[in-house]
Design an enzyme around this catalytic site. Structure first.
Site, PDB file in Angstrom:
ATOM      1  N   ASP A 307      -3.274 -21.285 -25.990  1.00  0.00           N
ATOM      2  CA  ASP A 307      -2.219 -20.733 -26.839  1.00  0.00           C
ATOM      3  C   ASP A 307      -1.489 -21.799 -27.644  1.00  0.00           C
ATOM      4  O   ASP A 307      -0.891 -21.489 -28.677  1.00  0.00           O
ATOM      5  CB  ASP A 307      -1.233 -19.932 -26.000  1.00  0.00           C
ATOM      6  CG  ASP A 307      -1.814 -18.586 -25.580  1.00  0.00           C
ATOM      7  OD1 ASP A 307      -2.870 -18.212 -26.114  1.00  0.00           O
ATOM      8  OD2 ASP A 307      -1.220 -17.915 -24.729  1.00  0.00           O
ATOM      9  N   TYR A 391       0.276 -10.865 -24.793  1.00  0.00           N
ATOM     10  CA  TYR A 391       1.262 -11.388 -23.845  1.00  0.00           C
ATOM     11  C   TYR A 391       2.510 -11.907 -24.566  1.00  0.00           C
ATOM     12  O   TYR A 391       2.445 -12.400 -25.693  1.00  0.00           O
ATOM     13  CB  TYR A 391       0.667 -12.521 -23.011  1.00  0.00           C
ATOM     14  CG  TYR A 391       0.096 -12.068 -21.685  1.00  0.00           C
ATOM     15  CD1 TYR A 391       0.928 -11.624 -20.663  1.00  0.00           C
ATOM     16  CD2 TYR A 391      -1.277 -12.092 -21.446  1.00  0.00           C
ATOM     17  CE1 TYR A 391       0.420 -11.219 -19.436  1.00  0.00           C
ATOM     18  CE2 TYR A 391      -1.799 -11.680 -20.227  1.00  0.00           C
ATOM     19  CZ  TYR A 391      -0.942 -11.237 -19.226  1.00  0.00           C
ATOM     20  OH  TYR A 391      -1.453 -10.838 -18.022  1.00  0.00           O
TER      21      TYR A 391
END
Length: 665
Positions: A307, A391
């Protein structure tokens, strides 16, 4: 360097490390365009401050150099990528390196997300796979582009996204509830072509909706009886912050900045002790975050997301809302970044700063002298929230009155879904009828450039040990603590062990406390699993940093990211494994700690359709850093609900003193 590092209020050092300013971004863009590096088909993947080497920045008598910025560029016409250093103050390009695509690509840019769906919707092979499943309405089919992982030999040199498909029944529908599992699409985003569509297996598309966000979806009345909790500070907050982001609170001083890749970055964290600012950490950030999925099936083997390195986590920061994301007397800071065109992009209210009460700091009622004393604890909170795909993550840095530094990461949002193949499937949970969620991990790397009372530090591993029965321990009840110095980078690659109470002490061998021992801070790990992947697997090769809870390296200014600078489609071996191959000395020198922590997530039914917060983090605690409890100067609470020293106090003391005497009899 100790005195200089503590003096971050000086305009020169603070200004050198402050977040990017709009005028600097605009000037850098103009230079990139002028020099032919930024054209109509070129996208700015990353733009951020290239920090000056701290050894020259903090040297006695030194003046900061002109600020330089790093830009990562990708040209969608040619496929070429460049790593560029630009100096707006000097109106020049310092360096421009064209990347070898076999050694990784610059991070994903936002334009790729929409582009991929447009390309896939026109591919006859994918359309046939959808028709076979009875899916013909293109307006409901969302193509989810995913980082490609390690490329196959016939894919080498390309810029690829691997894609899954989800059904979004209506514009308000939660598409994650309806995965079209078994179909993977490979897209070259430069040539704009679908390279392959692989239809591995046909699984039913889960039909139950998960629209938690719609007011009428829950299907039952909202819970009642919850009374308001009001948090107020009538006199305002106890902290102050200046234009360069230098934050001062209750003896703490630190500089707050923001980066597109790392998010929050702190410099020169120090704490006051008898009127002297004593440095603890020079620079702290989350340098990488990786989510490896544990379903090895043909359609999912590659599903591992970096990420920070692939998606630039900081760029996905939310604009926070008072009363929802942050409660109390809040100070917000904007984040100023560059967009994919190189223009100024501001995320309003990206950073939240506030104080919060955390309960009892210390308390004692003494049976002998009758005294009863307690103090309440509070902490300074600096936080931000990001949404990366499905998320959402909140990063909360805490600075407490007792000298503790803590990071808590709060994971929430929507779990990544799949079709559930059937009862007993070994690699996923069933969340709803036919809806699965693969097992996975969330593994973060905190980069902690330590400066405990100065730049010369060392690391000891401390463990609890039962002393063998013998002359020194005839009863077999003796316990002690072992101390093992980690002298080189290879020795300092360690796993946590909670059964032994294993922690790591960072000390300064040149500064002693009043008892003659080296001052220090201890890193307390949570000790949850590190990377659960075979050493020969692709993801282990790319994310070797996550296989250990601790790495210690000798400071080098260009060693910033534990999986390397260009993680996207990199074959592996970059970052920490490459740097530590030299096995440099880390005993009594300028060192950086890299701490891996995170969650191993076996999704529950209760995690669907939206996941309650799950947390991970670590704590840094002073260990012999102060001469005594540093909070002895905290005043008593004087609110209407707490009346120390009065008749209540005396009565309370008398009752317990009597009980104490009875106990002795």
């Amino acid at each position: 360097m100790t005195d200089t590092a503590a003096s971050i209020g000086t305009s020169t050092v603070a200004a050198a490390l402050a977040s990017s300013r709009p005028d600097e971004i605009a000037a850098a863009r103009r230079i990139l365009v002028r020099d032919g590096l930024l054209g109509e088909q070129t996208h700015v993947s990353y733009f951020g401050l290239l920090e000056q080497d701290k050894r020259t920045l903090l040297a006695d008598g030194a003046r900061p150099e002109a600020r330089r910025f790093r830009a990562m560029l990708v040209d969608f016409a040619s496929g070429a990528s460049h790593d560029v250093v630009v100096c707006p103050a000097e109106d020049r390009i310092v360096s421009a390196l064209e990347l070898d695509p076999a050694e990784g690509q610059v991070p994903v840019v936002l334009a790729e997300f929409g582009l991929v769906e447009e390309i896939v919707h026109q591919d006859e092979r994918w359309l046939a796979a959808m028709r076979k499943r009875g899916l013909t309405d293109l307006s409901t089919l969302r193509v989810n582009p995913l980082s490609a992982g390690v490329l196959a030999p016939d894919e080498a040199g390309r810029r690829i996204q691997r894609c899954f498909t989800f059904v979004q029944k209506t514009p308000d529908d939660l598409g994650w509830a309806h995965p079209v599992d078994g179909v993977t699409v490979m897209v070259d985003v430069v040539t704009r072509e679908v390279l392959d569509v692989i239809d591995y297996v046909e699984l039913p598309v889960p039909q139950e909706d998960g629209n938690f966000h719609l007011a009428d979806w829950v299907g039952k009345p909202q819970r009642t009886g919850l009374k308001p909790i009001e948090i107020t500070q009538p006199q305002g907050p106890s902290f102050s912050i200046d234009d360069d982001g230098v934050l001062s609170w209750a003896g703490w001083q630190l500089q707050v900045s923001f980066d597109q890749r790392e998010g929050l970055v702190f410099h020169n964290i120090s704490i006051a002790d008898d009127g002297v600012q004593r440095p603890v950490v020079y620079r702290a950030s989350i340098a990488e975050m990786m989510v490896p999925y544990g379903d090895p099936s043909p359609q999912r083997w590659f599903q591992n997301f970096f990420d920070c390195g692939e998606y630039l986590l900081g760029g996905f920061a939310n604009s926070l809302e008072l009363g929802c994301d942050c409660v109390g007397d809040i100070t917000y800071l904007d984040a100023t970044l560059a967009d994919n065109a190189g223009n100024v992009r501001v995320i309003p209210q990206a950073i939240c700063i506030h104080e919060e009460d955390t309960g009892i700091l210390w308390k004692h009622f003494d049976n002998w002298n009758g005294s009863s004393d307690s103090r309440r604890n509070r902490r300074l909170v600096v936080s931000f929230f990001v949404t990366v795909g499905n998320y959402d993550y909140g990063f909360y840095w805490y600075f407490s009155l007792d000298g503790n530094i803590e990071l808590e990461v709060k994971a929430t949002g929507v779990v990544f879904t799949s079709a559930y193949p059937g009862a007993g499937y070994a690699y996923a949970s069933e969340l709803a009828p036919g809806l699965g969620a693969p097992y996975h991990q969330h593994l973060f790397s905190a980069r902690l450039d330590m400066a405990v009372d100065g730049p010369v530090n060392a690391v000891d591993e401390l463990e609890a040990v039962l002393v063998p029965r013998g002359p020194a321990n005839p009863t077999g009840t003796g316990i002690t603590q072992t101390v093992t110095r980690l002298r080189t980078e290879k020795e300092a690659q360690r796993l946590a062990d909670n059964a032994r109470g294993r922690v790591w002490l960072v000390s300064n061998p040149g500064v002693q406390n009043r008892l003659g021992r080296d001052v220090g801070y201890v890193l307390y790990p949570e000790g949850k699993p590190a990377l659960l992947a075979d050493e020969q697997s692709d993801i282990h090769q790319r994310a070797t940093y996550a296989a250990k809870h601790l790495w210690v390296t000798a400071y080098e200014p260009d060693e910033l990211y534990p999986a390397g600078d260009f993680v996207n489609m990199h074959p592996g071996g970059a970052g920490l494994p490459a740097w530590t191959a030299a096995d440099r000395a880390v005993d009594g020198t300028d060192i950086v700690l890299w701490h891996t922590f995170g969650l191993t997530h076996f999704p529950r039914i209760e995690d669907w359709p939206i996941m309650p917060v799950d947390s991970a983090g670590f704590v840094l605690k002073p260990h012999g850093f102060f001469g005594a409890n540093p909070t002895l100067d905290i005043p008593e609470t004087t609110s209407d609900h707490c009346a120390p020293g009065g008749s209540h106090h005396e009565q309370h003391s008398g009752e317990h003193a009597a009980l104490g005497h009875e106990g002795h009899h």
